[in-house]
Motif scaffolding. Structure first.
Motif, mmCIF file in Angstrom:
data_model
loop_
_atom_site.group_PDB
_atom_site.id
_atom_site.type_symbol
_atom_site.label_atom_id
_atom_site.label_comp_id
_atom_site.label_asym_id
_atom_site.label_seq_id
_atom_site.Cartn_x
_atom_site.Cartn_y
_atom_site.Cartn_z
ATOM 1 N N UNK A 1 1.013 -1.530 -0.211
ATOM 2 C CA UNK A 1 -0.134 0.131 -0.044
ATOM 3 C C UNK A 1 1.114 1.411 -0.242
ATOM 4 N N UNK A 2 0.608 2.194 -0.808
ATOM 5 C CA UNK A 2 1.417 3.394 -0.867
ATOM 6 C C UNK A 2 0.132 4.026 -0.767
ATOM 7 N N UNK A 3 0.842 5.426 -0.064
ATOM 8 C CA UNK A 3 0.462 6.517 0.131
ATOM 9 C C UNK A 3 0.119 7.526 -0.789
ATOM 10 N N UNK A 4 -0.260 7.775 -1.896
ATOM 11 C CA UNK A 4 -0.613 8.388 -3.201
ATOM 12 C C UNK A 4 -0.912 9.932 -2.645
ATOM 13 N N UNK A 5 -1.678 10.330 -1.876
ATOM 14 C CA UNK A 5 -2.016 11.052 -1.328
ATOM 15 C C UNK A 5 -0.564 12.703 -0.882
ATOM 16 N N UNK A 6 0.854 11.884 -0.829
ATOM 17 C CA UNK A 6 2.030 13.068 -1.093
ATOM 18 C C UNK A 6 1.829 13.043 -2.200
ATOM 19 N N UNK A 7 2.990 14.372 -2.219
ATOM 20 C CA UNK A 7 3.210 14.815 -4.156
ATOM 21 C C UNK A 7 3.754 14.202 -4.481
ATOM 22 N N UNK A 8 3.963 13.411 -5.857
ATOM 23 C CA UNK A 8 4.961 12.622 -6.770
ATOM 24 C C UNK A 8 5.757 12.499 -5.985
ATOM 25 N N UNK A 9 6.674 13.507 -6.486
ATOM 26 C CA UNK A 9 8.202 12.751 -5.898
ATOM 27 C C UNK A 9 8.398 11.437 -4.780
ATOM 28 N N UNK A 10 7.178 11.907 -3.420
ATOM 29 C CA UNK A 10 7.399 10.760 -2.927
ATOM 30 C C UNK A 10 6.922 9.968 -2.611
#
Ligand code: Z5A
Length: 210
Positions: A183-192
Motif C-alpha cells: 500500500x502506497x500513500x498516494x496523497x503526498x506529492x509525486x516525488x514522495x
C-alpha cells in the motif's frame, strides 16, 4: 521459467497512469523484459469490451452484465497475452486486474464477493498476481486531481459514495492478503509517492535477483 506478474491498482485520481510509467522504466532499467498491459483491455477483443464498459451508450448497464463483461475481457487477455508472456519468462505489468473487480463490482456495485470469487477461479484457475501495488488516496483528494482530465466515462461520473466504497473495498483486500499487497500513500506529492514505490521495487528485485 515463469515470469513475475505485477499489478497496479488505485482509487480514483490516485495517479496510476503516472506511476505505471515509473514502474515500467524501473523494471526495464534493472534488466526485466517487461510486457505492459491493462484491464479491461490488452487484446483487440478485450479493448472492444472496454469501450462497451466505459461508454455512456450503456449508462444503467446491469451490474451482472458489467461483471461478466469484465471477466470475458479478462479470459481473452489471460489466454492470449498474460499467460504466454509469463510462460516465456517475461515480467507482466498490468494496469488493474481482478482486485479492481472486487473493488468496483463488489464493493462499488454491491455484487456478492463469492460470486466474483467463483468467476475468478473459473477464468484464472490458481493464477494470482505475485505483487499488487495499491495507490491509496482519500476520495476527496483523488476526485480533485481527476477533474483535470478529459470528459468523465461511465465509471468516473459516479457519486463520491461509490468511490469511497471502492477505496474501502481495496483497503479491506489489502488486509486479507498483506504479503501480496504493497500500500502506497498516494496523497503526498509525486516525488514522495515514487520514493515509496522505489523502495517496494528495490525489495522485489533484490528478492528475485533480476
Ligand atoms: N474496472 C472495473 O470496474 N472492474 C475491473 O475489473 C477493472 C476495471 C479491471 C477504467 O480503468 C475503469 O475500469 C475504471 C475501473 C473499471 N474506472 N474508473 N474510474 P482505468 O484504470 O483505465 O481508469 P482510471 O481509474 O481512470 O485510471 P487512470 O487513468 O490511471 O487514473 P488516475 O489514477 O487518476 O491516474 P493519473 O491520470 O495518472 O492521475 C490523475 C491526475 O493526478 C493527473 O493530472 C496527474 O498528473 C495527477 N497526479 C498524479 N499523482 C499525483 C500526485 N502525487 N500529486 C498531485 N497530482 C498527481
Amino acid at each position: 521459467m515463469t515470469g513475475l506478474f505485477i499489478t497496479l491498482e488505485g482509487s480514483e485520481g490516485a495517479g496510476k497512469s503516472t506511476n505505471l510509467k515509473y514502474i515500467y522504466d524501473y523494471l526495464v532499467r534493472v534488466g526485466h523484459q517487461v510486457l505492459q498491459t491493462r484491464e479491461p483491455g490488452g487484446t483487440p477483443l478485450s479493448e472492444s469490451i472496454r469501450e462497451l464498459l466505459l461508454s455512456h451508450d450503456y449508462d444503467g448497464m446491469d451490474s451482472d452484465t458489467e461483471l461478466l463483461l469484465v471477466f470475458a475481457a479478462r479470459a481473452e487477455h489471460l489466454k492470449k497475452v498474460i499467460i504466454p508472456a509469463l510462460k516465456a519468462g517475461q515480467t507482466v505489468l498490468c494496469d488493474r486486474f481482478t482486485d479492481a473487480t472486487y473493488a468496483y463490482q463488489g464493493a462499488g456495485r454491491g455484487i456478492d464477493e463469492q460470486r466474483i470469487a467463483d468467476l475468478e477461479t473459473w477464468v484464472q484457475g490458481s493464477l494470482r498476481p505475485d505483487l499488487t501495488v495499491f495507490l491509496d488516496v482519500p476520495v476527496e483528494i483523488g476526485m480533485k486531481r481527476a477533474t483535470n482530465r478529459s470528459a468523465p466515462d461511465r465509471f468516473e461520473k459516479e457519486q463520491l459514495s461509490f468511490f469511497d466504497r471502492i477505496r474501502q473495498g481495496y483497503l479491506q483486500q489489502t488486509l486479507k492478503e498483506p504479503d501480496r499487497y504493497r500500500v502506497i500513500d498516494a496523497s503526498v506529492d509525486l516525488a514522495a509517492v515514487q520514493v515509496q514505490i522505489k523502495s517496494v521495487l528495490d525489495q522485489l528485485t533484490d528478492n528475485n535477483q533480476h
